[in-house]
Write an enzyme that holds these catalytic residues in place. Sequence first.
Site: not given
Length: 490
Positions: A184, A242
């Site tokens: 991201k 994550h």
Amino acid sequence: MLSFVVFGASGDLAKKKIYPALFALYYEGRLPKNFMIYGYARSSMTTEEFRNKIAESLTCRIDWSKAGESDCAAKSEEFFARCVYVPGQYDQAKDFKALDALMCENERAVSSVKRVFYLSIPPSIFVPVAQNAARECQSKTGDTRVIVEKPFGRDLTSSRELTAALAQDLSEEQTYRIDHYLGKELIENLTVMRFSNIMFQPLWNRNYIRNVQINFSENFGTEGRGGYFDNYGIIRDIMQNHLLQILALFAMEEPASLDAEDIRNEKVKVIRCMRPIEMDNVALGQYKGRETDGKKYPAYLDDETVPKGSLCPTFAAMALFIDNARWDGVPFLLKAGKALHKRQAEIRVQFRHAPGNLYGERQGRVEHVTNELVIRIQPDEAIYLRINNKVPGLGQRLDQTILDLQYKNAYGQVELPDAYERLILDVINGDKRLFIRNDELEAAWKLFTPLLDKIEEQKIAPELYPYGSRGPIGAHYLASRFNVRWGDTE
């Protein structure tokens, strides 16, 4: 030449993420001029049927001053001409030999071929697919790389078994463990912000930072995926990979270079310095049903794929500590949950109070007297800083002001690439900075496995929280233990 094989090509991940990412890279001119994409799965269908299936999820990035719908259609046709579907079983070597023969036929006119295999398949068949691909389909004239999707096991033992099985036929250099969150835009920018701005470097330590919060929330439940989710739970599904990866990038020391191994060395050091997680520093939750405004929202246990009476947590909050000189005593508060009040992911850095009490009686809102840096990962990517500021007018009333970098405002209509685009391109280019190394995976599971074992052995019941709420009350009690308020509840 590039030969890219998607194993599990008929699944949702391939349709919604992998093929759209490959098409976007092609549209942007990022793929080699000579490439072929092979979809491999057990489903029986023709190449034409497969193309029609994936066409539904392909979109073009278009600069309307230079291109239009006709350009998008032309690019789509060109891309589909390079896409082939190959039906086959995952445990049959002969089917992989047939795939290799087809690739060799298409590669016969070139002298060097790079092959990339993407394992978009359930963990239970990682090993046979990776081994068959490595034994029957490796490139004879160039590199072979294998992308492995999470979960990488479900505890330390199973992770070691998976790593050992893959290592029988694939080197660590060939193995790319993908965590899409690391692709991201704001995560990629995290190290840039830290190490290229001198104003942050002296502040990034225990002397100035009071706590760090890493928050991940989804405003939907498992919705039919409960059977899969129940085998893992929110800690394995989100936190162990994550959020821990984000924490490691946030807290690591400056690497010797931007070389992948130098960056991954520093991440491993951070994880190895983490204190064992205490059960007292953990809050668990599971969402229950709720009816509001005439609409009924189901409980986790209402999902027919979820075992009756499941204690699987859909929410978790915990405090982690890094026992090194930079971060000693600073609580890192991680929180992740499903069926919460909003969809959001962010890093929130709360700084210590300014020494002294010069303006203590002039604050407009007493609870907001410290500076705060927020890095919003999704949605509406942004970086903003809360500073104390005088309210315009007579007198000396203070309040907080936000210095705000909204990506969509600062960079106009530039569409940010999807995480899968960045990571697939990195694999093609051989850049492993954003991929997880085996010793890093080992350290992560060593940290979380004792906690997961304790939760399952003691059958710890999660606290129920309403669908669409801010989560269980226990998470707020946990934060208050460290004199902290969750910042994402605003």
